[in-house]
Design an enzyme around this catalytic site. Structure first.
Site, PDB file in Angstrom:
ATOM      1  N   PRO A  19     104.345 -75.326  43.217  1.00 30.31           N
ATOM      2  CA  PRO A  19     103.904 -74.040  43.783  1.00 30.31           C
ATOM      3  C   PRO A  19     102.528 -73.604  43.269  1.00 30.31           C
ATOM      4  CG  PRO A  19     106.208 -73.914  43.119  1.00 30.31           C
ATOM      5  CD  PRO A  19     105.714 -75.260  42.681  1.00 30.31           C
TER       6      PRO A  19
ATOM      7  N   SER B 149      95.804 -78.684  45.150  1.00 30.03           N
ATOM      8  CA  SER B 149      94.553 -79.445  44.988  1.00 30.03           C
ATOM      9  C   SER B 149      94.296 -79.760  43.517  1.00 30.03           C
ATOM     10  CB  SER B 149      93.371 -78.630  45.541  1.00 30.03           C
ATOM     11  OG  SER B 149      93.564 -78.362  46.901  1.00 30.03           O
TER      12      SER B 149
ATOM     13  N   ILE C 244     107.630 -81.807  49.552  1.00 28.24           N
ATOM     14  CA  ILE C 244     107.807 -83.243  49.309  1.00 28.24           C
ATOM     15  C   ILE C 244     108.356 -83.943  50.561  1.00 28.24           C
ATOM     16  CG2 ILE C 244     108.803 -84.983  47.767  1.00 28.24           C
ATOM     17  CD1 ILE C 244     106.665 -82.904  46.551  1.00 28.24           C
TER      18      ILE C 244
ATOM     19  N   ARG D 168      93.305 -86.715  87.707  1.00 30.02           N
ATOM     20  CA  ARG D 168      93.273 -85.293  88.100  1.00 30.02           C
ATOM     21  C   ARG D 168      92.034 -85.003  88.952  1.00 30.02           C
ATOM     22  NH1 ARG D 168      95.929 -80.636  89.219  1.00 30.02           N
ATOM     23  NH2 ARG D 168      94.710 -78.808  88.621  1.00 30.02           N
TER      24      ARG D 168
ATOM     25  N   ILE E  88      90.780 -81.109  78.234  1.00 23.44           N
ATOM     26  CA  ILE E  88      90.630 -81.981  79.408  1.00 23.44           C
ATOM     27  C   ILE E  88      91.854 -81.862  80.330  1.00 23.44           C
ATOM     28  CG2 ILE E  88      90.610 -84.447  80.092  1.00 23.44           C
ATOM     29  CD1 ILE E  88      88.703 -84.878  77.633  1.00 23.44           C
ATOM     30  N   HIS E  89      93.023 -81.632  79.736  1.00 29.25           N
ATOM     31  CA  HIS E  89      94.246 -81.468  80.538  1.00 29.25           C
ATOM     32  C   HIS E  89      94.355 -80.057  81.128  1.00 29.25           C
ATOM     33  CE1 HIS E  89      95.425 -85.246  78.684  1.00 29.25           C
ATOM     34  NE2 HIS E  89      96.503 -85.297  79.432  1.00 29.25           N
ATOM     35  N   GLY E  90      93.440 -79.156  80.742  1.00 31.61           N
ATOM     36  CA  GLY E  90      93.503 -77.789  81.260  1.00 31.61           C
ATOM     37  C   GLY E  90      94.842 -77.138  80.908  1.00 31.61           C
TER      38      GLY E  90
ATOM     39  N   GLU F 240      97.481 -85.131  51.064  1.00 31.44           N
ATOM     40  CA  GLU F 240      96.823 -86.174  50.268  1.00 31.44           C
ATOM     41  C   GLU F 240      95.354 -85.811  50.007  1.00 31.44           C
ATOM     42  OE1 GLU F 240      98.101 -90.160  50.844  1.00 31.44           O
ATOM     43  OE2 GLU F 240     100.050 -89.524  51.618  1.00 31.44           O
TER      44      GLU F 240
ATOM     45  N   THR G 226      92.872 -82.047  50.661  1.00 36.12           N
ATOM     46  CA  THR G 226      92.263 -81.348  51.800  1.00 36.12           C
ATOM     47  C   THR G 226      90.854 -81.907  52.060  1.00 36.12           C
ATOM     48  OG1 THR G 226      91.261 -79.701  50.352  1.00 36.12           O
ATOM     49  CG2 THR G 226      93.476 -79.200  51.185  1.00 36.12           C
TER      50      THR G 226
HETATM   51  C1  LIG Z   1     103.542 -81.456  55.765  1.00 34.58           C
HETATM   52  C2  LIG Z   1     103.155 -81.628  54.323  1.00 34.58           C
HETATM   53  C3  LIG Z   1     103.560 -82.763  53.644  1.00 34.58           C
HETATM   54  C4  LIG Z   1     103.244 -82.925  52.287  1.00 34.58           C
HETATM   55  N1  LIG Z   1     103.756 -83.999  51.599  1.00 34.58           N
HETATM   56  C5  LIG Z   1     103.591 -84.046  50.247  1.00 34.58           C
HETATM   57  C6  LIG Z   1     104.277 -85.046  49.474  1.00 34.58           C
HETATM   58  O1  LIG Z   1     104.994 -85.896  50.017  1.00 34.58           O
HETATM   59  N2  LIG Z   1     104.117 -85.042  48.130  1.00 34.58           N
HETATM   60  C7  LIG Z   1     103.335 -84.115  47.489  1.00 34.58           C
HETATM   61  O2  LIG Z   1     103.254 -84.178  46.260  1.00 34.58           O
HETATM   62  N3  LIG Z   1     102.682 -83.153  48.198  1.00 34.58           N
HETATM   63  C8  LIG Z   1     102.795 -83.098  49.548  1.00 34.58           C
HETATM   64  N4  LIG Z   1     102.165 -82.118  50.280  1.00 34.58           N
HETATM   65  C9  LIG Z   1     101.300 -81.158  49.585  1.00 34.58           C
HETATM   66  C10 LIG Z   1      99.827 -81.298  49.947  1.00 34.58           C
HETATM   67  O3  LIG Z   1      99.300 -82.488  49.405  1.00 34.58           O
HETATM   68  C11 LIG Z   1      99.110 -80.031  49.465  1.00 34.58           C
HETATM   69  O4  LIG Z   1      99.536 -78.978  50.333  1.00 34.58           O
HETATM   70  C12 LIG Z   1      97.599 -80.156  49.498  1.00 34.58           C
HETATM   71  O5  LIG Z   1      97.168 -81.076  48.519  1.00 34.58           O
HETATM   72  C13 LIG Z   1      96.889 -78.821  49.257  1.00 34.58           C
HETATM   73  O6  LIG Z   1      97.446 -78.113  48.181  1.00 34.58           O
HETATM   74  P1  LIG Z   1      97.859 -76.572  48.391  1.00 34.58           P
HETATM   75  O7  LIG Z   1      98.682 -76.500  49.625  1.00 34.58           O
HETATM   76  O8  LIG Z   1      98.449 -76.065  47.141  1.00 34.58           O
HETATM   77  O9  LIG Z   1      96.504 -75.819  48.689  1.00 34.58           O
HETATM   78  P2  LIG Z   1      95.463 -75.259  47.597  1.00 34.58           P
HETATM   79  O10 LIG Z   1      95.150 -76.301  46.599  1.00 34.58           O
HETATM   80  O11 LIG Z   1      95.953 -73.942  47.108  1.00 34.58           O
HETATM   81  O12 LIG Z   1      94.179 -75.044  48.491  1.00 34.58           O
HETATM   82  C14 LIG Z   1      93.984 -73.883  49.313  1.00 34.58           C
HETATM   83  C15 LIG Z   1      92.577 -73.970  49.895  1.00 34.58           C
HETATM   84  O13 LIG Z   1      91.610 -73.937  48.833  1.00 34.58           O
HETATM   85  C16 LIG Z   1      90.765 -75.071  48.932  1.00 34.58           C
HETATM   86  N5  LIG Z   1      90.376 -75.537  47.596  1.00 34.58           N
HETATM   87  C17 LIG Z   1      91.166 -75.765  46.508  1.00 34.58           C
HETATM   88  N6  LIG Z   1      90.458 -76.223  45.476  1.00 34.58           N
HETATM   89  C18 LIG Z   1      89.172 -76.305  45.909  1.00 34.58           C
HETATM   90  C19 LIG Z   1      87.938 -76.719  45.304  1.00 34.58           C
HETATM   91  N7  LIG Z   1      87.885 -77.176  44.053  1.00 34.58           N
HETATM   92  N8  LIG Z   1      86.801 -76.658  46.040  1.00 34.58           N
HETATM   93  C20 LIG Z   1      86.847 -76.200  47.317  1.00 34.58           C
HETATM   94  N9  LIG Z   1      87.967 -75.796  47.943  1.00 34.58           N
HETATM   95  C21 LIG Z   1      89.115 -75.853  47.254  1.00 34.58           C
HETATM   96  C22 LIG Z   1      91.599 -76.130  49.651  1.00 34.58           C
HETATM   97  O14 LIG Z   1      90.796 -77.130  50.219  1.00 34.58           O
HETATM   98  C23 LIG Z   1      92.328 -75.266  50.654  1.00 34.58           C
HETATM   99  O15 LIG Z   1      91.483 -75.022  51.751  1.00 34.58           O
HETATM  100  C24 LIG Z   1     102.453 -81.943  51.629  1.00 34.58           C
HETATM  101  C25 LIG Z   1     102.025 -80.803  52.333  1.00 34.58           C
HETATM  102  C26 LIG Z   1     102.385 -80.625  53.648  1.00 34.58           C
HETATM  103  C27 LIG Z   1     101.978 -79.356  54.342  1.00 34.58           C
END
Ligand SMILES: Cc1cc2nc3c(=O)[nH]c(=O)nc-3n(C[C@H](O)[C@H](O)[C@H](O)COP(=O)(O)OP(=O)(O)OC[C@H]3O[C@@H](n4cnc5c(N)ncnc54)[C@H](O)[C@@H]3O)c2cc1C
Length: 389
Positions: free
Chosen positions: A131, A135, A160, A272, A341-343, A367, A369
């Site tokens: 939580p 990143s 996860i 189309r 394109i599909h409107g 993996e 952002t």
């Molecule tokens: C469908 C889905 C599947 C997933 N599967 C897995 C999994 O199997 N295992 C796992 O461990 N995790 C998993 N994740 C987690 C995913 O990897 C994280 O959601 C992602 O890495 C971003 O972390 P966060 O959501 O906490 O966003 P945050 O880290 O809180 O980021 C919020 C925003 O701040 C930006 N930001 C943060 N730090 C910086 C920085 N230093 N510079 C600039 N911008 C920054 C980010 O780019 C983003 O725009 C999954 C997430 C989803 C939604």
């Protein structure tokens, strides 16, 4: 079907064609229904195992069907063309989990899990995110306390993938809270059925609805010493190494979404008619098609380049981030243009591009952002510059 005319070797082309046939025959027919029902594609994953798609990173001696990284990327792309959900399940299983066990597991762990993973009786999940730590993965708080014979894990993981269907979890936890990033975290192999592991219900989400994400709660979950991956304190390096590899997989998934968007756009725009002619005759539509096809070729080149570097045993972290950044932003753009394109029909579920539009977005987030990919790329560039100063 749009093809990039590039020299792949005959074995790689054979993998691409076989996976394409599998995806068209097994994955595509159920993709919309799975999406609508938000249903894990258990039968498709079992069928994928039968054709070797769950053992692509597992050595033959452990029952796998190992492929070079370019072929693995081609397989993920072809599956994603039919279903991004199935592709991400395969990518997490093969590239983040089976590869982790094959590269860093003890002989006992390899023997216990890899043959089962190769035949799809055991699906892998990768538990890094928490939580308060997305990143900034180095700031995870799940704690692994040394006890007699091993460690006890306590803490909370979120988002996860495949957690509710997993037979094995690679989980990261803090073994030395006093240490800096390096030395602080250890990677563990955890059995989801064991005491002290609680998997939450699947989250409701925007896209890739046939894949699931759940929270995992660890409460004094006992893990034996033999289940440590690599060295105690070496977990952060393992996590980042796996993610570099995983980013090639997500880039390939994104390329598959973009390719599907282009295929559907080519087909629809040719049939189309408005103002007495196919909409493909309008230059405004042609430019969209040309831009997406050009960017798709570029994305594939970036993906195959990163994969080739990986196969060559050369550092490929920056190239994997470049491929993931470019391909995921392309997937979002291509899906958006496909709806355009599909409107109005693009806005309907029945035309298939609406699912691509929802599925594309996640490739810019998980993996790492797009912001984090740019950070990794810039760090790589600046590290190259440093010795010359
Ligand atoms: C469908 C889905 C599947 C997933 N599967 C897995 C999994 O199997 N295992 C796992 O461990 N995790 C998993 N994740 C987690 C995913 O990897 C994280 O959601 C992602 O890495 C971003 O972390 P966060 O959501 O906490 O966003 P945050 O880290 O809180 O980021 C919020 C925003 O701040 C930006 N930001 C943060 N730090 C910086 C920085 N230093 N510079 C600039 N911008 C920054 C980010 O780019 C983003 O725009 C999954 C997430 C989803 C939604």
């Amino acid at each position: 079907m749009y093809e990039t005319q590039l020299p792949l070797d005959p074995d790689q082309l054979a993998i691409r064609d076989a996976t394409r046939e599998f995806a068209a025959g097994v994955v595509a027919p159920r993709a919309d229904a799975r999406d609508a029902a938000e249903e894990f594609p258990a039968e498709e994953i079992a069928a994928a195992a039968e054709v070797g798609l769950l053992g692509m990173t597992i050595p033959e001696e452990h029952g796998g069907f190992p492929l070079d990284a370019v072929s693995v990327a081609l397989a993920y792309e072809e599956v994603a063309r039919a279903s991004a959900s199935v592709s991400v399940i395969l990518s997490v299983h093969n590239t983040l989990v089976a590869q982790a066990l094959a590269e860093h597991g003890t002989a006992e762990i390899k023997a216990q899990y890899l043959p089962e993973m190769a035949v799809g009786r055991c699906i892998g999940a990768y538990a890094l995110t928490e939580p308060e730590a997305g990143s900034d993965a180095a700031s995870i708080r799940t704690r692994a306390v040394a006890v007699d014979g091993g460690f006890e894990l306590s803490g909370e993981k979120v988002f996860i993938s495949s957690a509710g269907h997993a037979g094995v979890i690679v989980a990261f936890a803090v073994t030395d809270p006093e240490a800096r990033t390096s030395g602080r975290i250890t990677a563990f192999v955890v059995d989801p059925e064991q005491d002290g592991v609680e998997i939450g219900p699947p989250e409701k989400k925007l896209g890739i609805l046939a894949s699931e994400i759940c929270a995992i709660h660890f409460d004094q979950c006992h893990v034996r010493y033999e289940a440590v991956l690599g060295d105690v304190g070496g977990g952060f390096g393992i996590a980042m190494g796996l993610l570099s590899s995983g980013r090639i997989g997500i880039a390939a998934q994104a390329a598959g979404i973009a390719a599907a968007a282009l295929d559907k756009s080519l087909e629809y725009s040719a049939s189309r008619k408005q103002f007495g002619q196919p909409i493909a005759e309008f230059q405004a539509i042609q430019w969209k098609l040309a831009d997406i096809a050009t960017a798709l070729d570029a994305a594939r080149l970036l993906i195959w380049n990163a994969a080739r570097l990986k196969d060559a045993g050369v550092a490929y972290g920056r190239e994997a981030s470049q491929a993931k950044l470019f391909a995921s932003e392309l997937a979002v753009r291509a899906a958006n243009e496909a709806v355009q394109i599909h409107g109005g029909y693009g806005y309907l579920k029945s035309y298939g591009v609406e699912r691509l539009y929802r599925d594309a977005k996640i490739t810019e987030i998980y993996e790492g952002t797009s912001e984090i990919q740019r950070l990794v790329i810039a760090r790589g560039l600046l590290a190259q510059e440093r010795p010359r100063r």
